[in-house]
Scaffold this active site. Structure first.
Site, PDB file in Angstrom:
ATOM      1  CD  GLU A 244      -2.920   0.994   2.359  1.00  0.00           C
ATOM      2  OE1 GLU A 244      -4.050   0.571   2.163  1.00  0.00           O
ATOM      3  OE2 GLU A 244      -2.492   1.356   3.462  1.00  0.00           O
ATOM      4  CD  GLN A 281      14.064  35.457  -8.256  1.00  0.00           C
ATOM      5  OE1 GLN A 281      14.272  36.250  -7.341  1.00  0.00           O
ATOM      6  NE2 GLN A 281      14.999  35.014  -9.043  1.00  0.00           N
TER       7      GLN A 281
END
Lengths: 381, 86
Positions: A244, A281
């Site tokens: 899993e 940025q």
């Protein structure tokens, strides 16, 4: 180690993404708000072949290898925005079908796997109890021998799919004094007398998957429904959870890929101070971080799946993957909200839901803290 | 036939990494499970050691109490899986 995909595998991933985008995203905001699981989506997934993806053809599946199955889940995660459905599918596939395939008798496989693949049966995995979570083997649910079977008593909690389940893999102790060595797994069918659904449990995220309690009161289960031998439940559970941890995250990769695409498109289109916000940025750095997380997570996860597929042990690799991918998903989901600003906080844009859903990934299949414990222990501490 | 080098390798690992130097008079037949020396986390650690040191894969269906009772039975498991000491 070669992660080159064949054309067929790439086509399967693309087909899963297209299918998810086309068929599984309807009325999602509404269903999330109502915490409603869609059995209709479940059936569509079964028709597409998701639930039978890695099950051999003689049991009603498509017979893909686990790496391909994980790639299909990655594709599905990219197209399908219903993370709750992906979670329910993963619980069904890796915690019910996989242990049944690995430890089931031929009769059990023939009896249950075709229905689990076709969508007729929905599976749940009952391990957690009110007093045993991370300390998974401190079970109070008992299985007492009686005649040709066992009588089960106890309560399982936080069971994914429980309110919808037709079949549950239930872990109980046949010898409480032996800790993990007394744990045994059973296949319990919905109609079994003494097997009840307890209360539904509502969640912060992954709301379109059902979760609830399973209550066993003098529930008689024939020996034919015992999965594996007496006392083998802990290793069966550990193996299932390793699978899993390796495979449930495929869908998370797809989600991260989708988030990245959405954020790049938004950062190009949304203008502030006379230019696209992606030119700032502070926004572009977030997108760069999301990209780095996605690519790193992908490499880590592919490596685990590759090791599992080649019969190698992957306990530490699976723990690293689980920790890194889930924490990355949370970080990237938060970045996605920040990139979208106030709009990211609104439900209608469907950005905030990914963040709520992502938190669950740091808790299910072993919390991030438990993964760190495993990594540290296996590193020699 | 159990290779004594396997028993020795396992004993060293359990003494150093699990018991961390605690002296319990460990022998090949000390009941590791009954004494609570091998819990679920230690089993993970021991299996990782076995796989790396003896170059074998321990399949989930072999991770049973009967195979981890004491050093001797664990060594028997390693040998039956074709573990190499060289």
């Amino acid at each position: 180690m070669d992660f080159t995909w064949t054309e067929e595998q790439t086509a399967l991933k693309r087909a899963a993404a297209d299918f998810g985008r086309r068929e599984l995203n309807q009325r999602l905001v509404e269903r999330d708000e109502a915490s409603r699981f869609s059995r209709d989506s479940w059936r569509k997934c079964a028709e597409f072949g998701i639930q039978g993806s890695f099950i051999p053809q003689q049991y009603g599946g498509l017979g893909n290898d686990p790496l391909t199955a994980m790639l299909i889940m990655e594709g599905l995660g990219r197209g399908c925005r219903d993370n709750g459905l992906l979670f329910a599918l993963n619980a069904h596939m890796w915690s019910v079908e996989q242990p049944l395939l690995a430890a089931g008798t031929e009769e059990q496989k023939r009896r249950f796997l075709p229905g689990l693949c076709s969508g007729e049966l929905l599976g749940a995995h009952g391990m957690t109890e009110p007093d045993s979570g991370s300390d998974a083997y401190a079970l109070r649910t008992t299985a007492t021998r009686r005649g040709e079977g066992y009588v089960l008593n106890g309560t399982k909690t936080m069971v994914t799919n429980a309110p919808e389940a037709d079949l549950a893999v239930v872990f109980a102790t046949t010898d409480a004094g032996r800790g993990q060595w007394g744990v045994t797994a059973f296949l319990v069918e919905k109609a079994t007398p003494g097997f009840h659904l307890g209360r539904d449990q509502h969640k912060m995220g992954l709301r379109t998957s059902a979760m609830g309690e399973l209550v066993l009161t003098d529930c008689y289960v024939p020996e034919a429904n015992r999965l594996g031998s007496e006392g083998s439940g802990a290793s069966l559970f550990a193996s299932a959870i390793e699978w899993e941890r390796s495979c449930i995250l495929g869908g998370c990769l797809g989600t991260m890929e989708r988030q990245l695409e959405t954020c790049i498109a938004y950062a190009r289109e949304r203008r502030q101070f006379g230019q696209p916000i992606g030119k700032f940025q502070s926004v572009s750095n977030r997108i760069a971080d999301m990209k780095v997380r996605l690519e790193t997570a992908r490499l880590i996860l592919y490596q685990v799946a590759w090791r599992k597929m080649n019969g190698q042990s992957a306990a530490i690799d699976a723990a690293i993957a689980k920790l890194y991918v889930s924490e990355s998903l949370v970080s990237s989901s938060l970045d996605a909200v920040r990139i979208h600003g106030g709009y990211g906080y609104l439900t209608e844009l469907e950005v905030e839901r990914d963040l709520r859903d992502a938190i669950g990934s740091t808790l299910y299949s072993g919390t991030s803290d438990i993964q760190r414990n495993i990594i540290a222990r296996l590193s020699g501490l | 036939m159990i290779d004594p080098a396997v028993v020795e390798g396992l004993e060293t690992f359990i003494r150093e990494r699990i018991l961390e130097g605690e002296e319990i008079g460990l022998t090949a037949t000390t009941p590791l499970l009954d004494l609570g020396i091998l819990n679920s986390m230690e089993i993970l650690s021991l299996i990782a050691f076995i796989e790396s040191r003896f170059r074998v894969a321990v399949p989930p269906e072999r991770i049973l109490a009967d195979n981890f009772k004491d050093l001797q039975t664990i060594a028997g498991l390693v040998t039956s899986l074709g573990g190499a000491t060289a």
